[in-house]
Design an enzyme around this catalytic site. Structure first.
Site, PDB file in Angstrom:
ATOM      1  CB  SER A   1      -0.913  -0.079   1.227  1.00 29.93           C
ATOM      2  OG  SER A   1      -1.858   0.942   1.224  1.00 29.93           O
TER       3      SER A   1
ATOM      4  CG  ASP B   1      -6.322  -2.498  -4.378  1.00 32.79           C
ATOM      5  OD1 ASP B   1      -7.026  -1.776  -3.632  1.00 32.79           O
ATOM      6  OD2 ASP B   1      -5.110  -2.687  -4.196  1.00 32.79           O
TER       7      ASP B   1
ATOM      8  CG  HIS C   1      -5.454  -2.030  -0.492  1.00 25.25           C
ATOM      9  ND1 HIS C   1      -4.762  -1.637  -1.629  1.00 25.25           N
ATOM     10  CD2 HIS C   1      -4.872  -1.379   0.537  1.00 25.25           C
ATOM     11  CE1 HIS C   1      -3.813  -0.780  -1.287  1.00 25.25           C
ATOM     12  NE2 HIS C   1      -3.861  -0.607   0.021  1.00 25.25           N
TER      13      HIS C   1
END
Lengths: 566, 274
Positions: free
Chosen positions: B96, B220, B248
């Site tokens: 991320s 995502d 995600h």
């Protein structure tokens, strides 16, 4: 919970529960929702069934929270409890709810779905908002207070750093360090070429000393940049101050064509920058670059004003230091010019030494002089004009001239020379206060030599003979320059001298130290010269200076005059 | 500044002499995000995980609202970790937003890094209509997120902190997780969210001379494929792998696929290592 499974048609317990209930399949799609859910959200069943809870029913904010924080918890721990999220309602409104969720597993432990309970907390939000507002206000007040304190600190630290500096280089170093100790993360102070140098000098500092080398690299590169950084040029050339409150990578690449400079910026981190000129007497003497990394709150207009304030003070200090340095070198040059070579005196060896003060800031009014009177009697003078500046050096020049002229023309004894010179200096308005000692070597008709001296407040000379060394410490008369109010006669003193004897005249810088009594210094002087009667006269002078000067606690300059008979 | 090991709860496992592989968690939880992935690397690598300042077991005092207002601070932390542990030839795996933290760190000190593995990266979360860039969020979306986080204080306060209930199957895990996992101070969460979702690191991508792997999940919602593709296309040396995993957090939802994608990449690229 028996009969709670909602999959098989309507269930009174399911639909009358006092909160919204959902059941999701393993992929997170809604497979059932109770009546409470529809009543509260306003959704129609067809808008809910088969939809992904997190993607289709949550607000954008809650979607991110769910994906980044709640899904991992559910995945790892199997349950979620009491987390605030927002549901998106069909009219675009938001419904704040607390979510509780439990994973459902089959006998093998595989996840088959999730049970979700949602409790509306709309009414509590107003109360929460009040609390939050109060907290935000308290934090704002605290931040404002902190800002004011940081500002005061900058001015205090910066001013202290400047006030304690003794030369321009040190002042710039300290200024850079003070700036990079919190106000900025790193700073560079540039001084453009001055009168006596044609290179740009700079001082660099980083709040993390380990990263100072990066700042130094940048400082070395910047002056060679032809067109950039333009803010620095504007500060140095036009005295303009610049605030760059948000510096982006694009700004930096646009500001320089040098890959090295760009790499330095990247290594240091540039978030916001202040560039401020240091102006002294209308001339731009230096420029300050102060930078914060992107992680810091950017500089604002108040910070710029503070730095300009500090730069103003720095300008005054630097100007004073520069003038002082200039004056010092002038004084030293003047003094050196006045210390002439000793004349040939038959039957005498003469050696002289002069050392300027060791701390580089003070110029003494010390002098020595030798000349022959009209009748060719050799006269030796040592003196010390009070004060340590260019006025002292100039006053010394005048007084020395008066003593020389009077001594040459009048052919008097040392006491007479001093008396007349004192009167002449007064009459000619040579307003200096000085100690001096005048001595001459008188040769009798039988060839014997006598030393005659008169002392105007000066430290006692030393006579070194083969039998030892002693101070010629007859009580001194008053210093020169105290005319009229103390009108008492000056005295001549005499002592017989033999070939091989050495007379040492010196100024107080040789024996005075800050941390001890004068007697101690005199005793040490006597000790050091005892047994040196046979040394070569130059070696003798060097020895005296080596023993007494100039590294430990000696701040004054030193003049030395040694005369050897025969 | 205290020892980085304590400050950022640095944990090491694997082969002491192996090439260092550093796993960094993104916005949200902490190093637990990697718990199913790291065991795959233990036999061959020196495995290092840590908590971003402000999160998990990192020392709360080390966090500072001003400093941690931008991603650069987290990149500095990473460089400090690499420096203090004296790591060389580092493989950095960032999930991320930690992907961009790795990008910033590698742009500043490329010599330290051998590879970057970027899991679900996005160089900018907000769409940029001027350039046609699709980050997946409108400005209004992000504003809503930030307001939601700012107003979540009571919900996250100590008294009402989300308590993660035990999982009957794995009671030990539950106890461990209950203690810290995802219990982030709301001020930290809000500040990090701002740093993350308002960032625009597109200009930093071309400055990374280190070879990179971009791992992209399907579906995502945080970092859509357009964002991952953009990162891949603007890095000087990059490979792109589209994973079957959805959502995600493939490191949790599909740890096997995630680990083998990374391991395959490192194996295939072994000749390129210094």
């Amino acid at each position: 919970m028996p009969a709670a499974e909602p999959t098989a048609g309507p269930d009174p317990e399911w639909d009358t529960a006092p909160c919204a209930l959902l059941r999701l399949d393993a992929a997170g799609r809604v497979v059932a929702a109770n009546a409470h859910f529809f009543a509260q959200t306003g959704h129609e069943p067809q808008d809910v069934h088969g939809r992904l809870l997190w993607r289709d029913l949550l607000s954008a904010g809650s979607r991110v929270v769910y994906q980044t924080q709640l899904a991992p918890v559910l995945e790892l721990a199997g349950e979620l409890r009491e987390v605030l999220i927002e549901l998106r309602m069909p009219d675009g409104g938001r419904l704040p709810v607390l979510i509780n969720a439990t994973r459902i597993r089959d006998a093998e432990g595989n996840v088959t779905g999730t049970r979700v309970a949602l409790m509306s907390i709309q009414d509590r939000r107003a109360y929460e908002n009040e609390l939050r507002k109060a907290r935000d206000e308290a934090e704002r007040a605290r931040a404002a207070d902190l800002h004011a304190r940081q500002r005061l600190e900058l001015l205090t630290q910066g001013s202290t750093a400047l006030a304690s500096s003794t030369d321009v280089g040190v002042a710039l170093d300290r200024l850079a360090a003070a700036l990079a100790s919190g106000f900025a993360d790193w700073s560079i102070v540039f001084a453009p070429p001055g009168e006596d140098t044609d290179t740009v000098s700079w001082s660099a500092a980083h709040i993390d000393p380990r990263r100072r080398a990066h700042v130094e690299r940048l400082a070395a590169l910047l002056p060679h940049e032809a067109d950039a950084p333009s803010a620095l040029r504007r500060a140095l050339d036009e005295g303009e101050a610049t605030l760059l409150s948000r510096v982006s990578a694009q700004h930096l690449s646009a500001a320089t064509g040098s890959a090295q400079v760009l790499a330095s910026y990247a290594a240091l981190g540039v978030g916001s920058v202040l560039v401020v000129p240091i102006v002294a007497r209308g001339l731009d003497v230096a420029a300050i670059i102060a930078a914060r990394t992107p992680t810091r709150v950017p500089f604002d207009a108040d910070d710029l004003a503070d730095l300009r304030d500090l730069a103003g003070r720095a300008g005054i200090v630097i100007d004073n230091l520069r003038r002082h340095a200039r004056e010092h070198s002038n004084s030293v040059a003047l003094q050196q010019a006045l210390l002439t070579t000793a004349p040939e005196a038959p039957g005498l060896q003469i050696a002289t030494r002069y050392l300027p003060a060791t701390n580089g800031n003070e110029v003494g009014g010390d002098w020595y002089d030798t000349f022959l009177q009209l009748d060719r009697t050799p006269v030796f003078v040592i003196g010390d004009v009070m004060g340590h500046d260019i006025h002292a050096a100039a006053g010394m020049g005048q007084l020395r001239g008066v003593l020389r002229t009077v001594g040459y023309l009048e052919s008097g004894t040392p006491a007479e020379i001093l008396t007349r010179a004192d009167a002449a200096a007064h009459g000619l308005s040579v307003a200096v206060l000085a100690t001096a000692l005048v001595a001459r070597v008188e040769t009798g008709s039988d060839g014997t030599a006598t030393l005659c001296w008169s002392n105007a407040g000066h430290p006692p000379p030393v006579l070194v003979s083969r039998t030892g060394a002693r101070l010629l410490d007859a009580p001194p008369d008053r210093p020169l320059g105290l005319m009229r109010r103390l009108h008492r006669p000056r005295h001549d003193h005499r002592v017989a001298i033999a070939p091989g004897d050495t007379l040492l005249l010196y100024t107080d810088g040789l024996v005075e130290r800050t941390d001890e009594e004068l007697d101690v210094g005199l005793a040490r002087l006597l000790d050091s010269v005892a047994g040196t009667a046979d040394a070569d006269l130059d070696a003798f002078c060097d020895l005296v200076l080596k023993e007494h000067n100039p590294t430990l606690g000696i701040r004054d300059d030193v003049a030395l005059l040694a005369v050897r008979v025969g | 500044m205290s020892d980085i090991r304590a400050r950022n709860n640095v944990r090491e496992s694997g082969r002491r002499e192996g090439q260092p592989i550093v796993f960094a968690h993104g916005y949200g939880c902490d190093q637990q995000m990697w718990r199913y992935v790291t065991p795959v690397f233990d036999p061959d690598y020196r495995v290092i995980v840590y908590d971003q300042t402000g999160f998990g077991g990192a020392e709360p005092d080390a966090w500072d609202a001003e400093r941690y207002g931008t991603l650069a601070a987290y990149a500095e932390d990473l460089l400090a970790l690499v420096d203090e542990l004296d790591l060389r030839g580092v493989i950095f795996v960032g999930h991320s937003v930690a992907a961009m933290i790795g990008v910033l760190a590698a742009a500043a000190e490329p010599d330290r890094f051998a590879h970057l593995v970027l899991v679900g990266p996005s160089a900018r979360y907000i769409d940029d209509p001027e350039t046609g860039y699709v980050g997946g969020f409108s400005e209004a979306d992000i504003t809503e997120l930030l307001v939601a986080l700012d107003s979540n204080h009571l919900g996250w306060s100590t008294a009402m902190a989300p308590v993660i209930m035990g999982n009957a199957d794995r009671p030990q895990l539950a106890a461990e997780l209950t203690a810290s996992f995802c219990r982030t101070d709301p001020r930290v969460a809000s500040t990090f969210a701002r740093a993350t979702f308002l960032s625009d690191n597109r200009a930093d991508l071309p400055r990374v001379p280190v070879p990179c792997l971009v791992l992209q999940c399907s579906d995502d919602a945080i970092a859509p494929e357009t964002a991952g593709r953009y990162v891949h296309e603007h890095l000087p040396v990059s490979e792109f792998v589209a994973m079957r995993a959805t959502g995600h957090c493939p490191n949790l939802s599909a740890p096997e696929e995630t680990a083998s994608a990374i391991a395959d990449y490192l194996r295939s690229d072994v000749h390129a290592r210094g």
